[in-house]
Write a protein that holds these residues in place. Sequence first.
Motif, short mmCIF file in Angstrom:
data_model
loop_
_atom_site.label_atom_id
_atom_site.label_comp_id
_atom_site.label_asym_id
_atom_site.label_seq_id
_atom_site.Cartn_x
_atom_site.Cartn_y
_atom_site.Cartn_z
N UNK A 69 0.61 -1.21 0.09
CA UNK A 69 -0.10 0.07 -0.02
C UNK A 69 0.84 1.31 -0.02
N UNK A 70 1.60 1.47 -1.00
CA UNK A 70 2.97 2.33 -1.00
C UNK A 70 2.21 4.00 -1.07
N UNK A 71 0.97 4.16 -1.79
CA UNK A 71 0.47 5.51 -1.72
C UNK A 71 0.08 5.73 -0.20
N UNK A 72 -0.65 5.23 0.36
CA UNK A 72 -0.96 5.33 1.92
C UNK A 72 0.33 5.72 2.73
N UNK A 73 1.23 4.85 2.43
CA UNK A 73 2.62 4.97 3.39
C UNK A 73 3.33 6.23 3.00
N UNK A 74 3.11 6.90 1.84
CA UNK A 74 4.07 7.89 1.29
C UNK A 74 4.13 9.20 2.44
N UNK A 75 4.89 9.93 2.18
CA UNK A 75 4.68 11.35 3.06
C UNK A 75 4.05 12.40 2.07
N UNK A 76 4.30 12.11 0.67
CA UNK A 76 3.58 13.05 -0.02
C UNK A 76 3.16 12.28 -1.37
N UNK A 77 1.85 12.69 -1.96
CA UNK A 77 1.44 11.92 -3.12
C UNK A 77 0.98 12.92 -4.10
N UNK A 78 1.43 12.75 -5.50
CA UNK A 78 1.03 13.54 -6.58
C UNK A 78 0.44 12.44 -7.45
N UNK A 79 -0.45 13.30 -8.05
CA UNK A 79 -1.21 12.23 -9.13
C UNK A 79 -0.72 12.75 -10.47
N UNK A 80 -0.03 12.03 -10.95
CA UNK A 80 0.92 12.12 -12.33
C UNK A 80 0.24 11.26 -13.72
N UNK A 81 -1.12 10.92 -13.36
CA UNK A 81 -1.71 10.33 -14.56
C UNK A 81 -1.72 11.03 -15.77
N UNK A 82 -1.90 12.39 -15.84
CA UNK A 82 -1.53 13.41 -16.80
C UNK A 82 -0.15 13.97 -16.58
N UNK B 28 1.31 16.23 -18.09
CA UNK B 28 1.35 17.61 -18.43
C UNK B 28 0.41 18.49 -17.37
N UNK B 29 -0.33 17.99 -16.33
CA UNK B 29 -1.17 18.51 -15.48
C UNK B 29 -1.13 17.67 -14.17
N UNK B 30 0.00 17.65 -13.62
CA UNK B 30 0.07 16.83 -12.14
C UNK B 30 -0.76 17.45 -11.14
N UNK B 31 -1.48 16.54 -10.17
CA UNK B 31 -2.27 17.19 -9.27
C UNK B 31 -1.52 16.82 -7.75
N UNK B 32 -1.46 17.60 -6.92
CA UNK B 32 -1.27 17.66 -5.48
C UNK B 32 -2.14 16.81 -4.94
N UNK B 33 -1.97 15.64 -4.18
CA UNK B 33 -2.90 15.04 -3.60
C UNK B 33 -2.70 15.11 -1.98
N UNK B 34 -1.36 15.06 -1.59
CA UNK B 34 -1.31 15.17 -0.28
C UNK B 34 0.41 15.89 0.07
N UNK B 35 0.46 16.67 0.79
CA UNK B 35 1.85 17.11 1.24
C UNK B 35 2.23 16.74 2.57
N UNK B 36 3.44 16.72 2.96
CA UNK B 36 3.76 16.30 4.58
C UNK B 36 3.23 17.49 5.47
#
Length: 219
Positions: free
Chosen positions: A196-209, A211-219
Amino acid sequence: MTNLVRVVAEALVREQTGAPLRVGVDGICGAGKSTFTRALVKEVESSGRPAIHVDSDGFHHVRDRRRRNTVDQARGYYEDAYDFDALAELVLRPLGPGGSRRYARRVHDLVTDAVITDDTATAPPDAVVLFDATFLQQPRLEGLWDLVIYLHSDEEAAVERGVDRDADALGGRESARAAYDARYMAACRIYLAERQPRERASMVVDNSDPRAPVMVRLP
């Protein structure tokens, strides 16, 4: 991407540990980790803080080790692609608190399959050190990252980028897609289920596109 990368870089620059900051950029195959990390290195450097990109291509196991599991390609890639023990002992621990700051820049040449023992450097005490690869939140590396950025991508988008990137090396688009299905993305599914690496990470960025990445979670 530039504005988001700047936000991430600013968050890293604010972190002070008294030693080089050890940052893992995690994500499934084809998530855009290397491109994101190179951009992040430039942004950190523009802030005046030194940045080091340790290339994960220099931390693979030798070919025979990578290909020893001929029964389960996905499990074999997950467990044997990267030499994470060398990464821990020769990079992350020396760069941590109380360490020598002398680290291996690589331990393997992916093209020649040669083992490298003499390519080292010393990190400045305030350096931000970034390493991007899949599977960075395995138990053997637990506690050795100061921060982990998880670069999320939809699987379909990641596979398309991976096939575009690796088609020549893997014998064409059809062969590359088959390799992703049986080995690379299949290994990522194991990792996602087990760690479950997304849940464990300090910070999450959605990089599906990208050209327009989205910040999901900052520490």
